[in-house]
Design a protein around this motif. Sequence first.
Motif, PDB file in Angstrom:
ATOM      1  N   MET A 229      64.978  14.021  68.767  1.00  0.00           N
ATOM      2  CA  MET A 229      64.328  15.234  68.318  1.00  0.00           C
ATOM      3  C   MET A 229      62.917  15.343  68.876  1.00  0.00           C
ATOM      4  O   MET A 229      62.463  16.415  69.174  1.00  0.00           O
ATOM      5  CB  MET A 229      64.300  15.265  66.798  1.00  0.00           C
ATOM      6  CG  MET A 229      63.648  16.502  66.273  1.00  0.00           C
ATOM      7  SD  MET A 229      63.690  16.765  64.514  1.00  0.00           S
ATOM      8  CE  MET A 229      64.763  15.575  63.867  1.00  0.00           C
ATOM      9  N   LYS A 230      62.222  14.231  69.027  1.00  0.00           N
ATOM     10  CA  LYS A 230      60.823  14.273  69.418  1.00  0.00           C
ATOM     11  C   LYS A 230      60.600  15.028  70.717  1.00  0.00           C
ATOM     12  O   LYS A 230      59.640  15.766  70.830  1.00  0.00           O
ATOM     13  CB  LYS A 230      60.249  12.866  69.512  1.00  0.00           C
ATOM     14  CG  LYS A 230      60.860  12.037  70.619  1.00  0.00           C
ATOM     15  CD  LYS A 230      60.258  10.671  70.690  1.00  0.00           C
ATOM     16  CE  LYS A 230      60.980   9.874  71.757  1.00  0.00           C
ATOM     17  NZ  LYS A 230      60.408   8.594  71.972  1.00  0.00           N
ATOM     18  N   ASN A 231      61.465  14.842  71.676  1.00  0.00           N
ATOM     19  CA  ASN A 231      61.268  15.507  72.960  1.00  0.00           C
ATOM     20  C   ASN A 231      61.347  17.022  72.840  1.00  0.00           C
ATOM     21  O   ASN A 231      60.593  17.735  73.475  1.00  0.00           O
ATOM     22  CB  ASN A 231      62.276  15.001  73.989  1.00  0.00           C
ATOM     23  CG  ASN A 231      62.052  13.548  74.324  1.00  0.00           C
ATOM     24  OD1 ASN A 231      60.957  13.024  74.176  1.00  0.00           O
ATOM     25  ND2 ASN A 231      63.098  12.881  74.760  1.00  0.00           N
TER      26      ASN A 231
ATOM     27  N   ALA B 243      58.204  19.285  73.447  1.00  0.00           N
ATOM     28  CA  ALA B 243      58.364  20.248  74.539  1.00  0.00           C
ATOM     29  C   ALA B 243      58.052  21.667  74.066  1.00  0.00           C
ATOM     30  O   ALA B 243      57.370  22.430  74.765  1.00  0.00           O
ATOM     31  CB  ALA B 243      59.782  20.171  75.109  1.00  0.00           C
ATOM     32  N   LYS B 244      58.527  22.020  72.880  1.00  0.00           N
ATOM     33  CA  LYS B 244      58.252  23.357  72.337  1.00  0.00           C
ATOM     34  C   LYS B 244      56.762  23.530  72.069  1.00  0.00           C
ATOM     35  O   LYS B 244      56.191  24.584  72.336  1.00  0.00           O
ATOM     36  CB  LYS B 244      59.039  23.607  71.047  1.00  0.00           C
ATOM     37  CG  LYS B 244      60.461  24.002  71.278  1.00  0.00           C
ATOM     38  CD  LYS B 244      60.526  25.395  71.869  1.00  0.00           C
ATOM     39  CE  LYS B 244      61.948  25.871  71.986  1.00  0.00           C
ATOM     40  NZ  LYS B 244      62.044  27.160  72.650  1.00  0.00           N
ATOM     41  N   ARG B 245      56.126  22.494  71.523  1.00  0.00           N
ATOM     42  CA  ARG B 245      54.695  22.564  71.231  1.00  0.00           C
ATOM     43  C   ARG B 245      53.906  22.791  72.519  1.00  0.00           C
ATOM     44  O   ARG B 245      53.032  23.655  72.583  1.00  0.00           O
ATOM     45  CB  ARG B 245      54.218  21.283  70.545  1.00  0.00           C
ATOM     46  CG  ARG B 245      52.704  21.272  70.323  1.00  0.00           C
ATOM     47  CD  ARG B 245      52.227  20.012  69.669  1.00  0.00           C
ATOM     48  NE  ARG B 245      52.522  18.777  70.364  1.00  0.00           N
ATOM     49  CZ  ARG B 245      51.829  18.322  71.417  1.00  0.00           C
ATOM     50  NH1 ARG B 245      50.822  18.999  71.910  1.00  0.00           N
ATOM     51  NH2 ARG B 245      52.165  17.167  71.977  1.00  0.00           N
ATOM     52  N   ILE B 246      54.244  22.054  73.544  1.00  0.00           N
ATOM     53  CA  ILE B 246      53.567  22.194  74.839  1.00  0.00           C
ATOM     54  C   ILE B 246      53.857  23.565  75.440  1.00  0.00           C
ATOM     55  O   ILE B 246      52.966  24.215  75.989  1.00  0.00           O
ATOM     56  CB  ILE B 246      53.977  21.043  75.780  1.00  0.00           C
ATOM     57  CG1 ILE B 246      53.397  19.722  75.244  1.00  0.00           C
ATOM     58  CG2 ILE B 246      53.530  21.315  77.209  1.00  0.00           C
ATOM     59  CD1 ILE B 246      53.937  18.485  75.932  1.00  0.00           C
ATOM     60  N   GLU B 247      55.092  24.012  75.294  1.00  0.00           N
ATOM     61  CA  GLU B 247      55.501  25.320  75.822  1.00  0.00           C
ATOM     62  C   GLU B 247      54.653  26.456  75.240  1.00  0.00           C
ATOM     63  O   GLU B 247      54.279  27.378  75.947  1.00  0.00           O
ATOM     64  CB  GLU B 247      56.982  25.540  75.494  1.00  0.00           C
ATOM     65  CG  GLU B 247      57.571  26.820  76.022  1.00  0.00           C
ATOM     66  CD  GLU B 247      59.037  26.954  75.618  1.00  0.00           C
ATOM     67  OE1 GLU B 247      59.402  28.017  75.074  1.00  0.00           O
ATOM     68  OE2 GLU B 247      59.803  25.997  75.843  1.00  0.00           O
ATOM     69  N   VAL B 248      54.358  26.382  73.934  1.00  0.00           N
ATOM     70  CA  VAL B 248      53.563  27.436  73.304  1.00  0.00           C
ATOM     71  C   VAL B 248      52.061  27.185  73.446  1.00  0.00           C
ATOM     72  O   VAL B 248      51.251  28.044  73.088  1.00  0.00           O
ATOM     73  CB  VAL B 248      53.935  27.660  71.821  1.00  0.00           C
ATOM     74  CG1 VAL B 248      55.362  28.124  71.690  1.00  0.00           C
ATOM     75  CG2 VAL B 248      53.687  26.426  70.983  1.00  0.00           C
TER      76      VAL B 248
ATOM     77  N   LYS C 230      59.358  28.756  62.916  1.00  0.00           N
ATOM     78  CA  LYS C 230      58.532  29.968  62.883  1.00  0.00           C
ATOM     79  C   LYS C 230      57.333  29.841  63.826  1.00  0.00           C
ATOM     80  O   LYS C 230      57.006  30.779  64.547  1.00  0.00           O
ATOM     81  CB  LYS C 230      58.054  30.247  61.459  1.00  0.00           C
ATOM     82  CG  LYS C 230      59.136  30.746  60.550  1.00  0.00           C
ATOM     83  CD  LYS C 230      58.620  31.009  59.157  1.00  0.00           C
ATOM     84  CE  LYS C 230      59.758  31.451  58.247  1.00  0.00           C
ATOM     85  NZ  LYS C 230      59.290  31.691  56.880  1.00  0.00           N
ATOM     86  N   ILE C 231      56.679  28.694  63.802  1.00  0.00           N
ATOM     87  CA  ILE C 231      55.517  28.455  64.663  1.00  0.00           C
ATOM     88  C   ILE C 231      55.909  28.583  66.131  1.00  0.00           C
ATOM     89  O   ILE C 231      55.206  29.202  66.923  1.00  0.00           O
ATOM     90  CB  ILE C 231      54.915  27.062  64.382  1.00  0.00           C
ATOM     91  CG1 ILE C 231      54.265  27.039  62.995  1.00  0.00           C
ATOM     92  CG2 ILE C 231      53.903  26.677  65.453  1.00  0.00           C
ATOM     93  CD1 ILE C 231      53.926  25.637  62.494  1.00  0.00           C
ATOM     94  N   PHE C 232      57.049  27.976  66.492  1.00  0.00           N
ATOM     95  CA  PHE C 232      57.491  27.969  67.885  1.00  0.00           C
ATOM     96  C   PHE C 232      58.346  29.186  68.237  1.00  0.00           C
ATOM     97  O   PHE C 232      58.791  29.330  69.370  1.00  0.00           O
ATOM     98  CB  PHE C 232      58.284  26.690  68.183  1.00  0.00           C
ATOM     99  CG  PHE C 232      57.494  25.420  67.997  1.00  0.00           C
ATOM    100  CD1 PHE C 232      56.130  25.370  68.237  1.00  0.00           C
ATOM    101  CD2 PHE C 232      58.122  24.260  67.597  1.00  0.00           C
ATOM    102  CE1 PHE C 232      55.411  24.188  68.071  1.00  0.00           C
ATOM    103  CE2 PHE C 232      57.418  23.068  67.438  1.00  0.00           C
ATOM    104  CZ  PHE C 232      56.062  23.043  67.671  1.00  0.00           C
ATOM    105  N   LYS C 233      58.615  30.045  67.251  1.00  0.00           N
ATOM    106  CA  LYS C 233      59.430  31.249  67.452  1.00  0.00           C
ATOM    107  C   LYS C 233      60.780  30.908  68.086  1.00  0.00           C
ATOM    108  O   LYS C 233      61.156  31.420  69.147  1.00  0.00           O
ATOM    109  CB  LYS C 233      58.673  32.272  68.292  1.00  0.00           C
ATOM    110  CG  LYS C 233      57.416  32.792  67.607  1.00  0.00           C
ATOM    111  CD  LYS C 233      56.685  33.789  68.486  1.00  0.00           C
ATOM    112  CE  LYS C 233      55.517  34.400  67.785  1.00  0.00           C
ATOM    113  NZ  LYS C 233      54.334  33.568  67.698  1.00  0.00           N
TER     114      LYS C 233
END
Length: 70
Positions: free
Chosen positions: A1-3, A7-12, A50-53
Motif C-alpha cells: 500500500m505504501k507505494n 505515489a498519489k501524495r507526490i502526484e498531487v 478525498k485529499i487525493f481525489k
Amino acid sequence: MKNKIKAKRIEVGYKQYKVAEMLGISTRHYARIENNERYPTNEELKQLSKIFKCKKSDIMNLEDVHGELS
C-alpha cells in the motif's frame, strides 16, 4: 500500500506533513502509513481518497486487505 499512497501524495504535490495535517495525525504517524509500518484506518482511507481525489481502491492493494484478515 505504501507505494500507492506515496505515489498519489507526490502526484498531487503534497509533503508528508501537509497530508498528516489534513488527516489530523502526526507526521510520524503518516510516515508509518507510507512505510507500511501500520495500516490506515477506514476513516483515514476515506479522507486520503478525498485529499487525493481518487477511489480508495486506487490507494489500496487487494493483498493489503487479505493481509489484514489473516
